[in-house]
Design an enzyme around this catalytic site. Structure first.
Site, short mmCIF file in Angstrom:
data_model
loop_
_atom_site.label_atom_id
_atom_site.label_comp_id
_atom_site.label_asym_id
_atom_site.label_seq_id
_atom_site.Cartn_x
_atom_site.Cartn_y
_atom_site.Cartn_z
N ARG A 224 40.96 37.15 38.60
CA ARG A 224 40.02 37.24 36.99
C ARG A 224 38.62 35.70 36.61
O ARG A 224 39.62 34.44 37.06
CB ARG A 224 41.03 37.18 35.97
CG ARG A 224 41.98 38.58 35.83
CD ARG A 224 40.60 39.29 34.23
NE ARG A 224 41.93 40.33 34.44
CZ ARG A 224 41.72 41.54 35.31
NH1 ARG A 224 41.01 41.92 36.56
NH2 ARG A 224 42.23 42.56 35.30
N HIS A 272 32.41 43.21 37.86
CA HIS A 272 34.10 43.51 37.87
C HIS A 272 34.37 44.75 38.60
O HIS A 272 34.70 46.67 38.05
CB HIS A 272 34.83 43.81 36.99
CG HIS A 272 35.59 43.39 36.36
ND1 HIS A 272 36.75 43.19 35.55
CD2 HIS A 272 36.54 44.49 37.35
CE1 HIS A 272 37.71 43.33 35.84
NE2 HIS A 272 38.35 44.08 36.30
#
Ligand code: NDP
Ligand code: OXD
Length: 309
Positions: A224, A272
């Site tokens: 993340r 992502h």
């Protein structure tokens, strides 16, 4: 009783359709078509707004669209008596292993330097390095990290792993806990972050931890964005302590247009998508949990809310 889908990024109708095909008697509703909120007893969500889930008082369980649940638990009003399930899927692990192997090999085969040379029409031979002389460190030896580690072993890299608890993965030297982080980092020519984002792991890639890596290391972050202190990473790249970084996740997504990562010569940015949940592969495990819930059996792939992953 009904399952509600909320997501700002997935094709919700596609997921709803796949769910209906596999469980024709399921009442699937896609936000904002909620109907009577008291009829919602299951929710499939990604990054719901704060307070959203607490508004459904008959929820029996919540399912994440992905492996990560930080975007759900970021909501302090998450109803903690409601079990939270996540995706643990071989397809997702395969996708992540591909991403890790791809970018480790780019580092190992010195692609950044060769692409620079190509742009300058420079024919320059670079001395090879034996894969056995490179150590790849994986932070987070869970469902994704363990598979990536095994694939890297096939290329003869040395592989080390770091997790909260001791792990036994054949061929991988296991480090665990905060006390062993320093020893782990000192080996890593490539540091791969596949940790979940929790209060314990936020900001873990910082000036201090970067300084514990060997000079010239490369960082791959597909965990993340919150794992990285961006200013510290940029500083280490600009001072030539790190040779490069491959980043799939960011503190702010989409990455803002003016962000320095976009144009940094040592940074590779991906949007992502290191590993994506594919409805046809993932819906069967959501259906499995719906059946378990209906039959009063324990749910599978449940998050431990006390540790946040
Ligand atoms: P798992 O829960 O299976 O594994 C998490 C690993 O991290 C475990 O090995 C765990 O240790 C370790 N860990 C957690 N907290 C700590 C800590 N404080 N110190 C040391 N180790 C710790 O998760 P997954 O492998 O399924 O997924 C990992 C993350 O990958 C997700 O949370 C998500 O953020 C990210 N992800 C990113 C994607 C992308 O496209 N970029 C796609 C999918 C996931 P232990 O084994 O001891 O519990
Ligand atoms: C994630 C996922 O957690 O896509 O990022 O599964």
């Amino acid at each position: 009783m009904a399952l509600l889908i909320y997501t700002p990024i997935h094709d919700a109708e596609d997921w709803a359709e796949t769910l209906r095909q596999q469980l024709p008697d399921l009442d699937v509703r896609v936000y904002p078509e909620i109907g009577n909120a008291d009829e919602i007893d299951m929710a499939l969500v990604w990054k719901p707004p704060a307070g959203f889930l607490a508004g459904f008082r008959n929820l029996k369980f919540v399912h994440s669209f992905g492996a990560g649940v930080d975007g759900i638990l970021a909501d302090n009003s998450y109803p903690r008596q409601v079990p939270l399930a996540r995706v643990v899927d071989a397809g997702l692990a395969n996708g992540m292993a591909e991403y890790v192997v791809l970018h480790v090999l780019r580092f190992h085969r010195q692609m950044q330097a060769m692409q620079f040379n190509q742009r300058n029409r420079t024919w320059k031979w670079l001395p090879p390095v034996d894969a056995k002389d490179r150590t790849i460190g994986i932070m987070g030896m869970g469902a994704l990290g363990a598979v990536a580690a095994k694939r890297l072993l096939d290329f003869d890299f040395q592989v080390v792993g770091w997790s909260r608890r001791l792990k036994a993965v054949d061929g991988v030297a296991s480090f665990h806990g905060d006390d062993q982080l320093e020893g782990f980092l000192s080996h890593c020519n490539v540091l791969v972050c596949l940790l979940p984002l929790t209060p314990q792991t936020r900001g873990i890639i910082s000036r201090r931890t970067i300084s514990l890596l060997p000079r010239g290391a490369h960082i791959i972050n597909a965990g993340r964005g919150g794992h990285v202190v961006e200013a510290d990473l940029l500083h280490a790249l600009d001072n030539d302590y790190l040779s490069g970084a491959t980043l799939d996740v960011f503190a702010e997504e989409p990455l803002p247009e003016q962000h320095p990562f976009w144009t940094h010569p040592k940074v590779t940015v991906t949007p992502h998508n290191a590993a994506d949940s594919i409805p046809a592969l993932v819906v069967p495990q959501i259906v499995d949990n719906i059946r378990r819930c209906r039959e009063g059996r324990p749910l599978a792939r449940i998050v431990d809310l006390s540790v946040g992953y």
